[in-house]
Design an enzyme around this catalytic site. Sequence first.
Site, PDB file in Angstrom:
ATOM      1  CG  ASP A 252      -2.891  -0.948   9.771  1.00 31.92           C
ATOM      2  OD1 ASP A 252      -1.937  -1.889  10.024  1.00 31.92           O
ATOM      3  OD2 ASP A 252      -2.580   0.278   9.793  1.00 31.92           O
TER       4      ASP A 252
ATOM      5  CG  ASP B  37      -1.727   3.769   8.846  1.00 30.11           C
ATOM      6  OD1 ASP B  37      -2.663   4.371   9.606  1.00 30.11           O
ATOM      7  OD2 ASP B  37      -1.636   3.629   7.922  1.00 30.11           O
TER       8      ASP B  37
ATOM      9  CG  ASP C   9      -4.912   5.112  13.393  1.00 29.22           C
ATOM     10  OD1 ASP C   9      -6.406   5.175  13.413  1.00 29.22           O
ATOM     11  OD2 ASP C   9      -4.255   4.482  12.505  1.00 29.22           O
TER      12      ASP C   9
HETATM   13  P1  ADP Z   1      -6.830   1.085   5.934  1.00 34.13           P
HETATM   14  O1  ADP Z   1      -7.459   0.464   7.049  1.00 34.13           O
HETATM   15  O2  ADP Z   1      -6.923  -0.056   4.998  1.00 34.13           O
HETATM   16  O3  ADP Z   1      -5.284   1.945   6.120  1.00 34.13           O
HETATM   17  P2  ADP Z   1      -7.972   3.637   5.554  1.00 34.13           P
HETATM   18  O4  ADP Z   1      -8.423   4.095   7.110  1.00 34.13           O
HETATM   19  O5  ADP Z   1      -6.538   4.401   5.336  1.00 34.13           O
HETATM   20  O6  ADP Z   1      -7.824   2.085   5.620  1.00 34.13           O
HETATM   21  O7  ADP Z   1      -9.001   4.126   4.633  1.00 34.13           O
HETATM   22  C1  ADP Z   1     -10.239   3.943   4.570  1.00 34.13           C
HETATM   23  C2  ADP Z   1     -11.049   4.067   3.212  1.00 34.13           C
HETATM   24  O8  ADP Z   1     -10.786   5.601   3.000  1.00 34.13           O
HETATM   25  C3  ADP Z   1     -10.230   3.337   2.248  1.00 34.13           C
HETATM   26  O9  ADP Z   1     -10.857   2.134   1.930  1.00 34.13           O
HETATM   27  C4  ADP Z   1     -10.567   4.291   1.168  1.00 34.13           C
HETATM   28  O10 ADP Z   1     -11.852   4.113   0.632  1.00 34.13           O
HETATM   29  C5  ADP Z   1     -10.757   5.751   1.715  1.00 34.13           C
HETATM   30  N1  ADP Z   1      -9.471   6.326   1.644  1.00 34.13           N
HETATM   31  C6  ADP Z   1      -8.501   6.203   2.072  1.00 34.13           C
HETATM   32  N2  ADP Z   1      -7.497   7.069   1.687  1.00 34.13           N
HETATM   33  C7  ADP Z   1      -8.113   8.089   0.656  1.00 34.13           C
HETATM   34  C8  ADP Z   1      -7.880   9.099   0.101  1.00 34.13           C
HETATM   35  N3  ADP Z   1      -6.402   9.718   0.199  1.00 34.13           N
HETATM   36  N4  ADP Z   1      -8.677   9.683  -0.496  1.00 34.13           N
HETATM   37  C9  ADP Z   1      -9.919   9.202  -0.681  1.00 34.13           C
HETATM   38  N5  ADP Z   1     -10.280   8.384  -0.191  1.00 34.13           N
HETATM   39  C10 ADP Z   1      -9.415   7.457   0.573  1.00 34.13           C
HETATM   40 MG    MG Z   2      -4.666   3.666   5.953  1.00 35.61          MG
END
Ligand code: ADP
Ligand code: MG
Length: 638
Positions: free
Chosen positions: A50, A355, A359
């Site tokens: 990731d 994480d 997942d």
């Molecule tokens: P990554 O693969 O970078 O860890 P995530 O799955 O954590 O991505 O996050 C995917 C998307 O969800 C982010 O690009 C963001 O737009 C949104 N996001 C992540 N965390 C939050 C949060 N706490 N509140 C609102 N939106 C979030």
């Molecule tokens: Mg993340």
Amino acid sequence: MAVALVPEGLLPTVTLSLAIGAQRMAARNALVRNLQAVETLGSTTFICTDKTGTLTQNRMNAVEVWTPAGLLGITGQGYGPGAQITGEGAAAPGAAAFQAAQRLSAAARAASVGRAVQHEGQWIAEGDPMEAAIDALATRLAGPGGRAAEPTVSHRFAFDPRRLRESAIVGTTLSVKGAPESVIPLCRGDGGRGDGGGDSAGDSADRALQMVDQMASHGLRVLAVAQRSLPGRPGARFKLEEVETGLTLLGLIGLHDPPRAEVRLSLQAARDAGIKVGMVTGDHAFTAAAIARETGLIGSPEVVLEGHNLPEDDEVLAALLDRDGVVVSRVTPEQKLRVARLLQHRGHVLAMTGDGVNDGPALQQADIGVAMGLSGTDVAREAADLVLLDDDFATIIAAVEQGRATYANIRRFLTYHLTDNVAELTPFVFWALSGGRFPLALSVLQILALDIGTDLLPALALGSEAPSKGALKRSPERRHLMDAALMFRVFALLGPVEALMEMTAYTAVLFGAGWRPGAELPPSDVLMAASGAAFSTVVLGQLANAFACRSATVPPWRLGWFTNRLLLWAVLAELGLLTVFLFLGPVAALLGQAPPTPGGLAVALAAIPAVLLADWLYKEARHRRGGRAAPAAPPKRS
Ligand code: ADP
Ligand code: MG
């Protein structure tokens, strides 16, 4: 025969060598949760990583705020309150762009739980670093007045990776922050509402989407922030579906998350090691691609897939995925699982990082599930085989290196143990084929004394050889532990040579006492001395064999006799045990042997050069034939 066939010493040696591997990985911040993973790691062919926290530092900083009133740039250090603000109206905190940005940051802060807090004079993130950065942004925009009070949230709809947004109700106001694709369609004026030409909300949605692409293509993570006022009294209860609709878009936040400096080298190391690396992220395609470019992950031609339009057809998707440097963006946990399955279907040994709570299934599906020790969830850690204590991509590569070393070590002591088995079985074959006229050279207890006595420490020493320098310079092993080369070495070469010497020593003592095949059995003291000679031959043959097994390609003198310290101690212990087994009366009697005659001893000692000679001839022949091209590099001196 059963005792001779079963390598009794193998199980403890395997377990201990895996444990040594696990310990060495732990010293490099890679915590193995099940021992077999040590070996599997060595054969990894594909790593799905990731982005946030693994390739990047997960130290977020809100550097841009866009509102329909204009774009502001914010330059600040870490999570602290101080910052320089540039852009339209920056000099005048009363200006429209500035006020709009203040409103936006306050709304985003209300929809966040993570905070920037002061700890021993340092501003650090408490909770989600992205939310801490939003908190810091709100404070920075609030100006000298300082931190706003903590909003009193009556209800919170937490982030989940399918909605991709999070919202909170404060009084009668709902604030939402989340991925732009997820939030903007919920805003008034977008889509169905087209009520004529001057639809300013629709305009601002279009402009916002343009801004998203622009900010994301610079590698920023972009969040959209929106608000609405709710009907009814403060504190009224609502369902998620009723409230997250008809929002007003306040604007966008662009967050910077610097790539880890070491990642570029680690990615190169992975490639040198013949391992493909792909990025699988929940983030926007442009952000993912920009970070992939910055870290050197992205392949050429650049392949960036998006979760919502992955090919339906498994074969097509699998073919797309199976390339080095592929980027898969905006994936849901289900899609992550699909990616894992398909790559495995293509024959890959897959390590996959994750994480989040969701997942878990993908981590379980992968051959090696990798979870984050610092930032991950307990669920991810429970499902994982490997936990990166420092969340760092480089640590995966270090673990692969040690995994390969352990795999090579298992081959080393497998060769060693099995050679012994040939020598243990041979006396029985002679005895059985002669219909019992040729006496049995080794008893059951002697065989056990070899397998779990004299053999054990040298085998363990072989199981702790350090990774060879070339371990990460060649492609992953795709062969079985027991392949043709190993079988040949054991059953056609080292084993027969050791067995031949053993039977020679045995018959030398018997013949020396005047016995001939077919005659009456000689007296028991002769039999015991002969058996002692056979036993000594195997022990000394194994002593030489331990050095021979340190490498499958290089003779021991080229490796240096003293480069595995543990092996030297082990060999000393082996000789000590041999002395006890031969000369300590009751023990020798129990084993059914006695010290060999000088003739028997001479043959036993000759087993050492005999084994080394056979090994050398094999390695020379292999070298001449070209063998496998690369692996001539001797192990690292320890
Ligand atoms: P990554 O693969 O970078 O860890 P995530 O799955 O954590 O991505 O996050 C995917 C998307 O969800 C982010 O690009 C963001 O737009 C949104 N996001 C992540 N965390 C939050 C949060 N706490 N509140 C609102 N939106 C979030
Ligand atoms: Mg993340």
